[in-house]
Design a protein around this motif. Structure first.
Motif, PDB file in Angstrom:
ATOM      1  N   GLU A   1       0.844  -1.197   0.000  1.00 24.77           N
ATOM      2  CA  GLU A   1       0.000   0.000   0.000  1.00 24.77           C
ATOM      3  C   GLU A   1       0.879   1.247   0.000  1.00 24.77           C
ATOM      4  O   GLU A   1       1.966   1.231   0.577  1.00 24.77           O
ATOM      5  N   VAL A   2       0.403   2.278  -0.637  1.00 27.34           N
ATOM      6  CA  VAL A   2       1.012   3.602  -0.533  1.00 27.34           C
ATOM      7  C   VAL A   2      -0.012   4.495   0.159  1.00 27.34           C
ATOM      8  O   VAL A   2      -1.143   4.643  -0.318  1.00 27.34           O
ATOM      9  N   VAL A   3       0.384   5.059   1.289  1.00 29.75           N
ATOM     10  CA  VAL A   3      -0.533   5.833   2.130  1.00 29.75           C
ATOM     11  C   VAL A   3      -0.201   7.321   2.023  1.00 29.75           C
ATOM     12  O   VAL A   3       0.975   7.705   2.078  1.00 29.75           O
ATOM     13  N   TRP A   4      -1.221   8.142   1.852  1.00 27.31           N
ATOM     14  CA  TRP A   4      -1.074   9.594   1.828  1.00 27.31           C
ATOM     15  C   TRP A   4      -1.693  10.172   3.098  1.00 27.31           C
ATOM     16  O   TRP A   4      -2.875   9.959   3.368  1.00 27.31           O
ATOM     17  N   ILE A   5      -0.875  10.875   3.881  1.00 27.41           N
ATOM     18  CA  ILE A   5      -1.325  11.465   5.142  1.00 27.41           C
ATOM     19  C   ILE A   5      -1.249  12.992   5.039  1.00 27.41           C
ATOM     20  O   ILE A   5      -0.259  13.540   4.553  1.00 27.41           O
ATOM     21  N   TYR A   6      -2.287  13.654   5.518  1.00 32.59           N
ATOM     22  CA  TYR A   6      -2.357  15.127   5.482  1.00 32.59           C
ATOM     23  C   TYR A   6      -2.375  15.647   6.921  1.00 32.59           C
ATOM     24  O   TYR A   6      -3.217  15.222   7.721  1.00 32.59           O
ATOM     25  N   VAL A   7      -1.441  16.514   7.253  1.00 29.99           N
ATOM     26  CA  VAL A   7      -1.328  17.054   8.613  1.00 29.99           C
ATOM     27  C   VAL A   7      -1.530  18.564   8.576  1.00 29.99           C
ATOM     28  O   VAL A   7      -0.823  19.274   7.848  1.00 29.99           O
ATOM     29  N   GLN A   8      -2.480  19.044   9.336  1.00 24.66           N
ATOM     30  CA  GLN A   8      -2.700  20.486   9.474  1.00 24.66           C
ATOM     31  C   GLN A   8      -2.029  20.950  10.763  1.00 24.66           C
ATOM     32  O   GLN A   8      -2.298  20.428  11.851  1.00 24.66           O
ATOM     33  N   LEU A   9      -1.134  21.932  10.618  1.00 23.44           N
ATOM     34  CA  LEU A   9      -0.344  22.423  11.748  1.00 23.44           C
ATOM     35  C   LEU A   9      -0.916  23.710  12.323  1.00 23.44           C
ATOM     36  O   LEU A   9      -1.530  24.502  11.619  1.00 23.44           O
ATOM     37  N   ARG A  10      -0.644  23.924  13.599  1.00 23.95           N
ATOM     38  CA  ARG A  10      -0.979  25.196  14.230  1.00 23.95           C
ATOM     39  C   ARG A  10       0.158  26.198  14.074  1.00 23.95           C
ATOM     40  O   ARG A  10      -0.059  27.396  14.021  1.00 23.95           O
ATOM     41  N   GLU A  11       1.404  25.689  14.029  1.00 23.21           N
ATOM     42  CA  GLU A  11       2.563  26.550  13.853  1.00 23.21           C
ATOM     43  C   GLU A  11       3.717  25.735  13.282  1.00 23.21           C
ATOM     44  O   GLU A  11       3.728  24.512  13.379  1.00 23.21           O
TER      45      GLU A  11
END
Length: 254
Positions: A72-82
């Motif tokens: 599997e190839v996994v795409w992860i999206y992270v939203q940062l505060r800073e």
């Protein structure tokens, strides 16, 4: 922004999940330290499983060797505060997921950073993986209408990647992200895979020479004798000349 990214890279609908992952899911999986857990809690707004690409969702063969198992190839999206402790966050996310992972990070002001790293099977324990050194881009404006980053996103469009097997599709992304470093060096990236391979090879040499320059400069500072300082100066100049030649070769391929 997540929805925009899904559309921009033209993810096949069968691969898209865009589902929030609880931060605590990473704590035990990656055996995070107390300080890493604090970073996750205080600096990450949200983590999302953007897409999972596998044989079922994309009809791409699994890749299996003694060293790699890419199912599997996994795409992860992270939203940062800073934008703090970025490298630690990247390292923690990569080590928490055994599958090859494309990491996309969004800052509070809408800039994007991407990261990949290959993962090898641990020869001493085949239930674990060895995380190789990650490739990390600079922050960039994702919605720019033209320029080098538009070329990069075009190259990363899913239909433009290799579908030979899951290793190849992931390595395609990995190699294009390595080329991102060229934008700050020469202002562009190559437009063909053939040129990309040549450029990545030359760029590795550039980085080796840059490290050598840094080491020589460090050693030069410790010298008291004028003659010794001049000798280091000439060595540094030769390395810098070689770097300039290599950058010109890269420009001709971009």
């Amino acid at each position: 922004m997540r929805e925009w990214f899904i559309q921009r890279l033209e993810f096949p609908s069968r691969t898209v999940l865009n589902r929030k992952i609880p931060k605590k899911a990473f704590f035990t999986q990656a055996d995070l330290s107390t300080s890493e857990k604090e970073i996750f809690t205080s600096q990450i707004e949200g983590i999302y499983l953007l897409s999972v690409m596998n044989q079922q969702s994309m009809n791409i063969p699994v890749f299996q060797t003694d060293d790699y198992h890419y199912a599997e190839v996994v795409w992860i999206y992270v939203q940062l505060r800073e934008k703090k402790n970025i490298n630690r966050i990247i390292s923690a996310v990569h080590k928490s997921i055994p599958n090859p992972l494309v990491l996309i990070m969004e800052s509070s002001d809408g800039e994007i950073l991407m990261s990949t790293c290959h993962k090898r099977i641990n020869r001493n324990d085949n239930t674990k993986v060895v995380v190789e050194h990650p490739t990390i881009t600079n922050w960039f404006e994702s919605k720019a209408e033209d320029g080098a980053y538009t070329k990069l996103l075009n190259a990363l469009t899913i239909s433009n990647l290799s579908f030979e097997n899951l290793y190849c599709i992931y390595n395609d992304v990995h190699q294009w992200l390595k080329c991102e470093k060229l934008i700050s060096l020469v202002g562009s990236i190559p437009v063909s895979i053939e040129n990309r391979e040549k450029v990545v090879y030359i760029m590795d040499k550039v980085q080796e020479n840059q490290r050598e320059v840094g080491q020589l400069q460090h050693e030069q500072k410790g010298q008291l004798d004028f003659g010794a300082k001049m000798e280091f100066h000439m060595k540094i100049k030769r390395q810098e000349q070689q770097i300039n030649i290599q950058l010109q070769q890269i420009k001709e391929l971009c």
